[in-house]
Design a protein around this motif. Structure first.
Motif, PDB file in Angstrom:
ATOM      1  N   VAL A 195     -11.043  21.586   1.452  1.00 24.02           N
ATOM      2  CA  VAL A 195     -10.409  20.874   0.343  1.00 24.02           C
ATOM      3  C   VAL A 195     -10.258  21.781  -0.876  1.00 24.02           C
ATOM      4  CG1 VAL A 195     -11.083  18.546   1.033  1.00 24.02           C
ATOM      5  CG2 VAL A 195     -12.677  19.948  -0.300  1.00 24.02           C
ATOM      6  N   LEU A 215     -10.204  16.003  -4.953  1.00 23.95           N
ATOM      7  CA  LEU A 215     -10.350  16.895  -3.795  1.00 23.95           C
ATOM      8  C   LEU A 215      -9.167  16.626  -2.883  1.00 23.95           C
ATOM      9  CD1 LEU A 215     -13.421  15.405  -4.358  1.00 23.95           C
ATOM     10  CD2 LEU A 215     -14.024  17.489  -3.155  1.00 23.95           C
ATOM     11  N   GLU A 216      -8.344  17.647  -2.671  1.00 22.82           N
ATOM     12  CA  GLU A 216      -7.113  17.501  -1.906  1.00 22.82           C
ATOM     13  C   GLU A 216      -7.208  18.303  -0.615  1.00 22.82           C
ATOM     14  OE1 GLU A 216      -4.456  15.613  -2.985  1.00 22.82           O
ATOM     15  OE2 GLU A 216      -5.498  15.065  -4.849  1.00 22.82           O
ATOM     16  N   GLY A 217      -6.890  17.638   0.499  1.00 21.67           N
ATOM     17  CA  GLY A 217      -6.907  18.307   1.789  1.00 21.67           C
ATOM     18  C   GLY A 217      -5.517  18.416   2.371  1.00 21.67           C
ATOM     19  N   MET A 227      -8.689  13.115  -0.973  1.00 23.91           N
ATOM     20  CA  MET A 227      -9.871  12.751  -0.197  1.00 23.91           C
ATOM     21  C   MET A 227     -10.944  12.049  -1.033  1.00 23.91           C
ATOM     22  SD  MET A 227      -9.386  13.919   2.981  1.00 23.91           S
ATOM     23  CE  MET A 227     -11.006  14.217   3.674  1.00 23.91           C
TER      24      MET A 227
END
Length: 470
Positions: A195, A215-217, A227
């Motif tokens: 992430v 938090l980016e996935g 996320m």
């Protein structure tokens, strides 16, 4: 004639692959009310493991679990104007109960800032009551117009943390600690998802917050999935609910607050990050079942041996299931476990017994090899760690290979067709962010030039991560 694949190939139709996998791996079903879902035992087992791992980290951060009602008086939500405006389109409101109209409508919990602040204002009296650190595991309802199982559902499960602090600095630091040490650590080291930790723009931050950390996935199709988030609420809710504390003298001060949460959306992220055309791949540290021992045939000696192996693996700390359902064809059972993404399969038949070996199938890298039965308990923990590391490595390699530096809005849109774009926030700005949104591309977060989380929204050198998102 070629045999039809069990799942729609990802390259052919990624959304259909996702839905096929949820159905075939028995993770969830659609609920009877549009937008709701029934989480089946195997899917709920994934969520339970997420809960266990997250709960331990949350408690280590000093928060205690509590529970607040799911019905919130409608008047509570009107006290913080930006908050109610942000959630108004998603609210489910109850106006009738017990056979009569209610004196005041109640809202089914969309999030709990308002009701928790009602009680924080009672519980906090002096500086000695701070910090107040509360978490709850609950369900919430947000009326979803475009539902998708695990990703966007009208009702979903989550944890939501709510805290009150004596100073802005304490609240800021706590929100940051949750962001990195709780969420970042869990998603990276347990979920195996690489992430990006960043700061939301003003347009994208939580309604009623002064700062949102995210938090980016990157999913398997290159889209972004938020996320989890951690919010600094400032004193907005404290002022709306008169949540104050007494200083050393008679003077009173409003508390500074945070809220933060992750949800069953992480199950969707797990599927789309690690799944392949053969099904789910579950990170070993997360897996409720790390190894399954399969009897190939209903031979008494084989059945006895697989049960013995299962007991030894359990004793060695490996979460194990024994599959001795030999009335079901072995091939079908093997495919089912592959679909469910169990990291390791240990297959035992009469010939294996004669050789003192078992066939070890590794779901994450793929492939099979014979292994001495007596060596399994000592060998498997290291293999599980290797496979855990591989998933994280693949996630990181995908993100890095499909993220490109861009300089114009047109290039942002082009990059977002297959992955992510990185553009200077000074060049894009709020006006460019609005233009991107009109083309279905959003600024997922801002990161500093060195990839760290910016200390402010307008910090020089901030980089915007742009993508199409779920």
């Amino acid at each position: 004639m070629a045999k039809a694949p069990v799942l729609t190939p990802q390259a052919d139709d990624f959304p259909r692959w996702y839905q096929d996998l949820i159905n075939k791996a028995e993770l969830a079903d659609n609920g009877p009310v549009r937008g709701t879902m029934v989480i089946r035992p195997y899917g709920y087992g994934l969520w339970e493991r997420m809960q266990q791992e997250m709960d331990a980290r949350i408690k280590k951060a000093g928060a205690q679990n509590a529970y607040f009602p799911m019905f919130i008086p409608q008047s509570y939500l009107t006290r913080e104007a930006e908050h109610v405006e942000g959630f108004a389109p998603e609210l489910a409101v109850v106006t009738h109960g017990g056979g009569k109209d209610l004196e005041e409508p109640v809202v089914v919990r969309p999030t709990s800032e308002t009701i928790i602040n009602e009680y924080f204002s009672k519980w906090v009296q002096s500086h000695r009551d701070l910090p107040l650190l509360i978490n709850q595991w609950a369900n919430v309802v947000r009326w979803e117009l475009r539902p998708r199982v695990f990703l966007r559902t009208t009702e979903f499960l989550w944890q939501e943390g709510h805290t009150a602090h004596a100073s802005y600095e304490d609240a800021r630091d706590y929100a940051s600690m949750i962001h990195t040490d709780v969420y970042g650590d869990f998603m990276t080291n347990v979920l195996g998802i690489d992430v990006v930790l960043g700061r939301k723009t003003v347009k994208e931050r939580f309604a009623g917050a002064i700062n949102t950390l995210t938090l980016e996935g990157m999913m398997g199709d290159g889209k972004a999935l938020q996320m989890g988030t951690s919010h600094e609420l400032g004193q907005n809710f404290a002022k709306a609910f008169n949540t104050t504390y007494q200083l050393q003298g008679a003077e009173r001060e409003y508390v500074w607050q945070t809220s933060w949460g992750v949800s069953t959306r992480m199950v969707g992220g797990l599927i789309m990050s690690h799944g392949d055309d053969n099904g789910l791949r579950v990170p070993p540290r997360l897996a409720a079942v790390q190894a399954v021992v399969l009897a190939i045939k209903g031979d008494d000696a084989v059945i006895a041996k697989v049960r013995e192996i299962g007991a030894k693996l359990e004793a060695a700390g490996i979460r194990t299931v024994v599959d001795d359902r030999t009335d079901t064809p072995f091939g079908r059972r093997a495919v089912d476990w592959e679909l469910k993404g169990v990291p390791l399969r240990i297959e035992v038949g009469p010939r294996d017994l004669e050789a003192g070996t078992a066939m070890l199938a590794r779901r994450i890298p793929g492939g099979k090899e014979p292994v001495q039965i007596d060596a399994l308990a000592a060998l498997l923990p290291g293999i599980l760690e290797e496979d855990q590391a591989q998933l994280l490595r693949e996630s990181r390699e995908r993100r890095e290979s499909r993220t490109v530096d861009v300089k114009t809005i047109e290039e942002c849109v082009e990059a977002a067709a297959t992955g992510w774009g990185r553009i200077s926030w000074a060049d894009l700005g709020p006006e460019g962010e609005t233009k991107l949104a009109q083309q279905g591309v959003s600024v997922r977060c801002l990161v500093a030039a060195d990839g760290s989380v910016p200390t402010s929204y307008d910090q020089d050198g901030n980089i915007a991560i742009v993508a199409r998102a779920y």
